[in-house]
Design an enzyme around this catalytic site. Structure first.
Site, PDB file in Angstrom:
ATOM      1  CG  ASN A  94      -2.272   0.654   0.903  1.00  0.00           C
ATOM      2  OD1 ASN A  94      -2.327   1.656   0.191  1.00  0.00           O
ATOM      3  ND2 ASN A  94      -3.342   0.126   1.449  1.00  0.00           N
ATOM      4  CG  HIS A 122      23.431   5.140  12.837  1.00  0.00           C
ATOM      5  ND1 HIS A 122      24.408   5.560  11.957  1.00  0.00           N
ATOM      6  CD2 HIS A 122      22.242   5.381  12.217  1.00  0.00           C
ATOM      7  CE1 HIS A 122      23.839   6.049  10.878  1.00  0.00           C
ATOM      8  NE2 HIS A 122      22.523   5.953  11.008  1.00  0.00           N
ATOM      9  CB  THR A 172      11.459  -5.625  19.444  1.00  0.00           C
ATOM     10  OG1 THR A 172      10.555  -6.376  20.277  1.00  0.00           O
ATOM     11  CG2 THR A 172      10.998  -4.175  19.387  1.00  0.00           C
ATOM     12  NE  ARG A 187       4.886  -7.997  26.052  1.00  0.00           N
ATOM     13  CZ  ARG A 187       5.108  -6.698  26.178  1.00  0.00           C
ATOM     14  NH1 ARG A 187       4.352  -5.845  25.499  1.00  0.00           N
ATOM     15  NH2 ARG A 187       6.054  -6.246  26.972  1.00  0.00           N
TER      16      ARG A 187
END
Length: 222
Positions: A94, A122, A172, A187
């Site tokens: 999209n 970084h 993550t 989660r």
């Protein structure tokens, strides 16, 4: 009583494959061919057959790396792709999707608007400032996954096949196949049934299709 001359015309479905080819399929494919000619893609971009890519999508090279797009891929307006990027056949992306280098996207993937696929980060240094050298960690989105709007995928993560990531999530960790994830950080909410496989012949994919399984032939059959 209603005047029959002012009644809206009924839309009739094609009764045969030949009729459907003449009235619907062939005009649609011709429109996709004209759109591909108007794109004026750079040399480092390779796309397959019958792709629908908005002219506002930006393709940017990174050290001469290529961007490879399979068949029947649709990318909506204002997206930005920085190679190397690989996108499998029949994937839909999209608007305003931002994809960084070293990203691999499988077949039949759905990516909603404003998704960020970030492969670079970084290091933290001591001087003269905290911003250190840039590093790249590849991201893989496997076949059949669905990424909700506004999701951010952090470097080095893998989205399993058939997985669903809810809107505005921050990924993550690796997402296992056939699961639903959401939240910041994301989660797991629940598991899903495995995806049903659809034969490749149904879509009539061309020779430039990506992620196609190898064709095996029985030596006894000629």
């Amino acid at each position: 009583m209603t005047d029959p001359t002012h009644m809206p015309a009924k839309t009739t479905r094609p009764r045969t494959y030949l009729e459907a080819w003449r009235t619907r399929i062939r005009p649609h494919l011709a429109r996709l061919r004209r759109a591909k000619r108007r794109l004026r893609l750079p040399r480092f971009v390779t796309i397959g057959y019958f792709c629908d890519i908005d002219p506002t999508v930006r393709f940017m090279p990174h050290n001469g790396a290529r961007i490879v797009i399979g068949d029947w891929v649709r990318i909506r307006r204002y997206g930005e792709l920085l190679g190397p990027v690989t996108i499998g056949s029949r994937t839909r992306i999209n608007r305003d999707v931002y994809i960084r280098p070293n990203t691999t996207i499988g077949r039949d993937v759905r990516i909603a608007a404003f998704v960020r696929v970030l492969t670079d980060h970084h290091d933290i240094q001591n001087a003269p400032g905290r911003l250190g050298q840039v590093c790249y960690k590849p991201i893989v989105i496997e076949d059949g996954a669905w990424i909700g709007a506004g999701t951010t995928i952090l470097p080095g993560k893998r989205i399993g096949h058939g997985a669903v990531v809810g809107a505005c999530s921050v990924v993550t960790r690796d997402v296992p196949p056939n699961t639903v994830w959401a939240g910041n950080p994301a989660r797991m909410l629940r598991e899903l049934e495995p995806l049903s496989s659809i034969p490749e012949e149904v879509f009539g994919a061309g020779p430039h299709s990506l992620f196609r399984p190898p064709v095996t032939r029985d030596p006894d059959v000629r």
